[in-house]
Design an enzyme around this catalytic site. Sequence first.
Site, PDB file in Angstrom:
ATOM      1  N   GLN A  88       0.645  -1.287  -0.026  1.00 35.18           N
ATOM      2  CA  GLN A  88      -0.260   0.092   0.006  1.00 35.18           C
ATOM      3  C   GLN A  88       0.769   1.186  -0.112  1.00 35.18           C
ATOM      4  OE1 GLN A  88      -2.821  -0.334   3.242  1.00 35.18           O
ATOM      5  NE2 GLN A  88      -4.553  -0.439   1.720  1.00 35.18           N
ATOM      6  N   TYR A 128       2.163   1.826  -3.708  1.00 33.34           N
ATOM      7  CA  TYR A 128       1.013   2.158  -4.274  1.00 33.34           C
ATOM      8  C   TYR A 128       0.641   3.695  -4.097  1.00 33.34           C
ATOM      9  CZ  TYR A 128      -3.597   2.033  -6.123  1.00 33.34           C
ATOM     10  OH  TYR A 128      -4.767   2.194  -6.839  1.00 33.34           O
ATOM     11  N   HIS A 129       0.836   4.107  -2.821  1.00 34.16           N
ATOM     12  CA  HIS A 129       0.595   5.391  -2.817  1.00 34.16           C
ATOM     13  C   HIS A 129       1.596   6.451  -3.420  1.00 34.16           C
ATOM     14  CE1 HIS A 129      -2.228   4.944   1.017  1.00 34.16           C
ATOM     15  NE2 HIS A 129      -2.827   4.315  -0.121  1.00 34.16           N
ATOM     16  N   ASP A 130       2.674   5.753  -3.528  1.00 35.85           N
ATOM     17  CA  ASP A 130       3.698   6.600  -3.997  1.00 35.85           C
ATOM     18  C   ASP A 130       3.581   6.621  -5.771  1.00 35.85           C
ATOM     19  OD1 ASP A 130       6.120   7.867  -4.781  1.00 35.85           O
ATOM     20  OD2 ASP A 130       7.392   6.444  -3.959  1.00 35.85           O
TER      21      ASP A 130
END
Length: 799
Positions: free
Chosen positions: A296, A299-301
């Site tokens: 996660q 993924y946020h990056d």
Amino acid sequence: MLFKWLFKGKSMLNADTKNKVPKKCSRRRSECDGCSEHSTLLEEIMKMVLFGVVLWAGVTFGSHVVPYPLNLIIKTELFHPSPMYDFPFPSAEILKKLPPVTTMNMNRSLEISNLQVSMMKRFEMNLKSAGISPRTGTAAHGLVIEGSVSGDAMHYEKSSMIIIKASQNLAYTKCKRFGLPDDECASLISTLNLKNTELGPDCAALEQFTCRTIKMSSKYRTFDGSCNNPVRSSWGQAMTGYKRLLHPKYADGIEEPRRALNHKALPSARAISTKLTSNLDEINHEKTIAVAVWSQFIYHDLVHTPVRRTIHTNQQIRCCDNDGFPLSPRYIHPSCMPITVPHDDPFYKDQYVSCMEYTRSVTTYRGDCTFGAAEQMNQATHFLDGSNIYGTNSRDAAALREKTGGLLKTSRIEDEEHMPLAINPMEKCLVENNSATCFHTGDSRANSHPWLTSMYAVWVREHNRIARNLADLNSEWNSDKLYHETRRIVIAEMQHITYKFWLPALTGKTFDELYDSYDAGFNFEVDPTITNSFATAAFHFVNSLLDQDIQFMAEDNTLMSYRLQEHYYKPGFVSQKRGLEKILRGMTTQKSQEMDLNYEDDLRNKWLGGLDVLAVDVQRGRDHGLPGYIQYRALCGLPVATSFQHLIDIIPQETVDKLSQLYEKPGDVDLVIGLMAEKPVPGSLLGPTATCLIKEQLWRTKNGDRYFYTHMDEAGRFTKRQLAELKRASLARLLCDNVGFSSVQRDIFLPPSEANPTVSCDEIKKVNLEAWQDPAQQPDILTRTNKWIKNKVGSNSTK
């Protein structure tokens, strides 16, 4: 097969292909087993080339024609079209029968579209007056926070909305009314350039600008991801659209959500979720929950898909009433796409809920500045560059910095260093008052749940730890130098942990094993842009890995558990005395769930306080016009599935039976559902299609990033000594350096075992920051030798 060659970044006739084509092929196919495949490949190549030649030779549809097929063949420095390998396009004969589209036609369509958008103002003012917006602290508000949209993003959303409506008008008047299929019509419209329209300059400024030489030669990457590629400056930049691997399947070819192959509505996303998933506690004893948390985090990056607000009043959009019923038609915003909850829903039937929130995603300009199908925006940069920590533009980055020492801003809570506190907690978190704890960093999703908040906190501490050490080593460096050098090191550590530790934990293979052959250096022809299928479906396996219990572990191994559903966007536990340490201790030992169709109830029924995370993922895929699962399966080299029984090669029979009861045809199956239903590849958490999509993206993420830490011939390169030190980085070492661990297993993604024992932090490799000390600041050889001897003797005496 074509997809396999393309994602390796090779030409279509690379070494692998040559090995598969017989050395001697008879002119008759029956005399050679391999000739069929060889002939098919050559036929497809010839079709593509001939098609391009026909268009190039003068089959004209209006002005400024730049068809995607030609863009795949002919290199250009101006555009970066999406590699839609199944690009549908009308024949030359059909094109000649259609009326031409002139610049006047395009501008007239934009005028009509502008009028349509301006007419929404009164409607949106009425919504504001009636108070039709999410209530603070509700699940609808949580969805708004999750998809938080910036003012810059909304600027592009308005422009793209105008273009989309104009595209729909052009499609109807210039090709649909003449019987052309929706997809072919949309493809044809996408050859019309915005250059001579009022929106042309704005799109060119986002997609086609050229960077100054000073930026191209800088060893520091920009915050918004621009100027990474020396030829195509906007590749990877925030606010640009996702890439397409397959042509979108919008119901109208332009924007309307995907429908079933028979043109009927697809089954309810909530019904699919409840009938396919269960809440079985299937533990993966070989992975820790850290695999899901790190997934996660990166993924946020890489990905942030914002959700729409009202165009004229900038209000949050609500699509269901506060009691879970559909809104009155006069209050339904055009951006609403609520999820229908069946009357027999196992969880909501007693609550009489029939409507679940979903607002459509923000769109942006198409990468080649044309009319055509809608493309959703990535508000993050498309690079693995720490943008979730540092922000995606220079304004946000400056706001997150201290003025001195190259440090990031922090807050002191219980005499411990934490991320800075948000100014308006009730806007950023699902808390009850503005005195509650809510953190502020480069991404609005940092407060999603305590595991993830803790991971963000560790990296903020790591930045400041490195900055302080560099300041001690280089007394002449100013704050800017300290900040940017520290940021370089932090990003390199993130990249190393992802490719060295996380990727093998996820796939069972190292990077070298996963990619049979690859070019380790930067390739300016490789587009790093995140694919829509990766962002919207492939990476959502994470939700299946999460557990409903968050384990807190004290230093004496005492365990306490808290329910996940009670802590979405409520990060207060992290700020408790030694709370961060306890969460991370629990994360290193708590086992992950299996990657399957078992979802915890805290995610199926109570995500963000009252949503279904899988249903939202399904709805988002339809919103984005993602084709069905079987098309991606075929793209990745698996057999074409024309019946549900063809899916049993990689999907269990029981699941296939359920799919056949839910969907009319196998081509209707949503991508995220097919990916989650696949049986994992041996040694991996993922099935073959998910592996294929993630593998393709991560290859481009590395080889299309000029600043990736291992690239030695670029402006941002590290010295050989510095690179050797960076390769010592690990998540285990970060916990030792920043959270007060005295011992931990070497690989955090795997539980402690005989092969992965818990060891003292003294035994875990550490990045020696002296490699970044300026030569003028370095002590003489005698001083360094004495220091080395003291450290060596000291470390031996403690063993």
